[in-house]
Scaffold this motif. Structure first.
Motif, PDB file in Angstrom:
ATOM      1  N   MET A   1       0.834  -1.203   0.000  1.00  0.00           N
ATOM      2  CA  MET A   1       0.000   0.000   0.000  1.00  0.00           C
ATOM      3  C   MET A   1       0.869   1.254   0.000  1.00  0.00           C
ATOM      4  O   MET A   1       0.568   2.242  -0.685  1.00  0.00           O
ATOM      5  CB  MET A   1      -0.914  -0.014   1.222  1.00  0.00           C
ATOM      6  N   ASP A   2       1.963   1.213   0.762  1.00  0.00           N
ATOM      7  CA  ASP A   2       2.890   2.346   0.767  1.00  0.00           C
ATOM      8  C   ASP A   2       3.509   2.542  -0.615  1.00  0.00           C
ATOM      9  O   ASP A   2       3.692   3.674  -1.080  1.00  0.00           O
ATOM     10  CB  ASP A   2       3.994   2.130   1.800  1.00  0.00           C
ATOM     11  N   LEU A   3       3.834   1.420  -1.295  1.00  0.00           N
ATOM     12  CA  LEU A   3       4.392   1.493  -2.639  1.00  0.00           C
ATOM     13  C   LEU A   3       3.386   2.132  -3.596  1.00  0.00           C
ATOM     14  O   LEU A   3       3.742   3.018  -4.391  1.00  0.00           O
ATOM     15  CB  LEU A   3       4.778   0.097  -3.120  1.00  0.00           C
ATOM     16  N   LEU A   4       2.136   1.704  -3.537  1.00  0.00           N
ATOM     17  CA  LEU A   4       1.111   2.293  -4.397  1.00  0.00           C
ATOM     18  C   LEU A   4       0.987   3.791  -4.153  1.00  0.00           C
ATOM     19  O   LEU A   4       0.861   4.581  -5.095  1.00  0.00           O
ATOM     20  CB  LEU A   4      -0.236   1.613  -4.158  1.00  0.00           C
ATOM     21  N   ASP A   5       1.044   4.186  -2.901  1.00  0.00           N
ATOM     22  CA  ASP A   5       0.940   5.597  -2.552  1.00  0.00           C
ATOM     23  C   ASP A   5       2.082   6.392  -3.184  1.00  0.00           C
ATOM     24  O   ASP A   5       1.860   7.477  -3.746  1.00  0.00           O
ATOM     25  CB  ASP A   5       0.949   5.756  -1.033  1.00  0.00           C
ATOM     26  N   ARG A   6       3.289   5.849  -3.121  1.00  0.00           N
ATOM     27  CA  ARG A   6       4.442   6.546  -3.722  1.00  0.00           C
ATOM     28  C   ARG A   6       4.288   6.629  -5.243  1.00  0.00           C
ATOM     29  O   ARG A   6       4.575   7.669  -5.853  1.00  0.00           O
ATOM     30  CB  ARG A   6       5.743   5.829  -3.367  1.00  0.00           C
ATOM     31  N   LEU A   7       3.832   5.549  -5.862  1.00  0.00           N
ATOM     32  CA  LEU A   7       3.715   5.534  -7.321  1.00  0.00           C
ATOM     33  C   LEU A   7       2.639   6.503  -7.806  1.00  0.00           C
ATOM     34  O   LEU A   7       2.740   7.038  -8.914  1.00  0.00           O
ATOM     35  CB  LEU A   7       3.418   4.121  -7.817  1.00  0.00           C
ATOM     36  N   LEU A   8       1.628   6.729  -6.977  1.00  0.00           N
ATOM     37  CA  LEU A   8       0.578   7.678  -7.361  1.00  0.00           C
ATOM     38  C   LEU A   8       1.107   9.113  -7.441  1.00  0.00           C
ATOM     39  O   LEU A   8       0.467   9.978  -8.041  1.00  0.00           O
ATOM     40  CB  LEU A   8      -0.588   7.609  -6.364  1.00  0.00           C
ATOM     41  N   GLU A   9       2.272   9.357  -6.852  1.00  0.00           N
ATOM     42  CA  GLU A   9       2.901  10.678  -6.916  1.00  0.00           C
ATOM     43  C   GLU A   9       3.941  10.757  -8.031  1.00  0.00           C
ATOM     44  O   GLU A   9       4.579  11.793  -8.228  1.00  0.00           O
ATOM     45  CB  GLU A   9       3.568  11.008  -5.580  1.00  0.00           C
ATOM     46  N   SER A  10       4.117   9.669  -8.775  1.00  0.00           N
ATOM     47  CA  SER A  10       5.184   9.603  -9.770  1.00  0.00           C
ATOM     48  C   SER A  10       4.881  10.463 -10.994  1.00  0.00           C
ATOM     49  O   SER A  10       3.733  10.587 -11.426  1.00  0.00           O
ATOM     50  CB  SER A  10       5.381   8.145 -10.214  1.00  0.00           C
ATOM     51  N   ALA A  11       5.953  10.995 -11.564  1.00  0.00           N
ATOM     52  CA  ALA A  11       5.833  11.742 -12.819  1.00  0.00           C
ATOM     53  C   ALA A  11       5.649  10.808 -14.005  1.00  0.00           C
ATOM     54  O   ALA A  11       5.376  11.264 -15.122  1.00  0.00           O
ATOM     55  CB  ALA A  11       7.082  12.607 -13.025  1.00  0.00           C
ATOM     56  N   GLU A  12       5.795   9.504 -13.769  1.00  0.00           N
ATOM     57  CA  GLU A  12       5.697   8.530 -14.863  1.00  0.00           C
ATOM     58  C   GLU A  12       4.288   7.982 -15.049  1.00  0.00           C
ATOM     59  O   GLU A  12       4.080   7.008 -15.756  1.00  0.00           O
ATOM     60  CB  GLU A  12       6.676   7.381 -14.625  1.00  0.00           C
ATOM     61  N   ILE A  13       3.310   8.615 -14.438  1.00  0.00           N
ATOM     62  CA  ILE A  13       1.909   8.230 -14.646  1.00  0.00           C
ATOM     63  C   ILE A  13       1.396   8.872 -15.931  1.00  0.00           C
ATOM     64  O   ILE A  13       1.639  10.049 -16.200  1.00  0.00           O
ATOM     65  CB  ILE A  13       1.038   8.666 -13.456  1.00  0.00           C
ATOM     66  N   THR A  14       0.684   8.092 -16.730  1.00  0.00           N
ATOM     67  CA  THR A  14       0.026   8.601 -17.929  1.00  0.00           C
ATOM     68  C   THR A  14      -1.476   8.372 -17.795  1.00  0.00           C
ATOM     69  O   THR A  14      -1.915   7.430 -17.138  1.00  0.00           O
ATOM     70  CB  THR A  14       0.538   7.900 -19.193  1.00  0.00           C
TER      71      THR A  14
END
Length: 200
Positions: free
Chosen positions: A163-176
């Motif tokens: 869940m912590d990993l998902l939270d970090r990825l949701l802040e990523s600039a690599e989301i499209t």
């Protein structure tokens, strides 16, 4: 900091309004008890909290978690019973080509009755919890498995860490974001993206 499912849903629906109202109502205790009985172990509190909040998704157009669908308890029970039938009929060498990327952490098996699916891609592939780890693994670690997933990876040592990993990825600039309002990480299937992260 421990990320809760409520934290994630708030962030997802704030960033991607397409998903407002996409989740179903909470499940009931009977469904969770049935899942626990099928995998013959108690369910982590974090898993229980997810389903006390929402029993899967209403919408199927695009998955709620980086393109993957949160499975309903009904779907989880269906998958657990289906994989049990596959195992009972014999895997006929299907495990021979299976690997554990982090050697010894995951049993090199095609299917296991103690792999609990949580997120799926509608093609028989899942991210879920492993309650029968290899000798170097941890009970409840988060792994990939399913029809096309011969090569297994540990994405997190626990659902809390995932869940912590998902939270970090949701802040990523690599989301499209696609034209339907769905979102992806690194413009690829999320299981493959997590495999890439696991090798770094």
């Amino acid at each position: 900091m421990m990320t809760t499912w409520n934290d994630l849903t708030n962030k997802i629906e704030s960033k991607f309004p397409t998903f407002l109202g996409a989740l179903s109502a909470p499940t009931d205790t009977n469904a969770l008890n049935e899942i626990s009985a099928l995998i013959e172990t108690s369910l982590p509190e974090t898993f229980l909290n997810i389903y006390r909040h929402s029993d899967g998704e209403k919408l199927r157009a695009t998955g709620y978690v980086f393109g993957l669908s949160l499975l309903s308890t009904e779907k989880i029970v269906h998958e657990l019973k289906g994989w049990r039938d596959v195992i009972d009929q014999g895997l006929d060498g299907l495990s021979d080509s299976c690997t554990s990327h982090q050697e010894g952490k995951i049993k090199c098996e095609y299917a296991n009755t103690k792999w609990l699916p949580l997120l799926g891609d509608w093609s028989g592939n899942f991210i879920g919890l492993d309650f029968d780890p290899g000798p170097e693994g941890k009970q409840g670690q988060v792994i990939n498995f399913g029809r096309d997933e011969e090569h297994k990876y540990v994405f997190a040592d626990s659902l809390d860490e995932f869940m912590d990993l998902l939270d970090r990825l949701l802040e990523s600039a690599e989301i499209t974001i696609d034209e339907e309002g769905g979102y992806a990480y690194q413009e690829t299937h999320f299981i493959d993206a997590l495999k890439e992260l696991a090798t770094q």
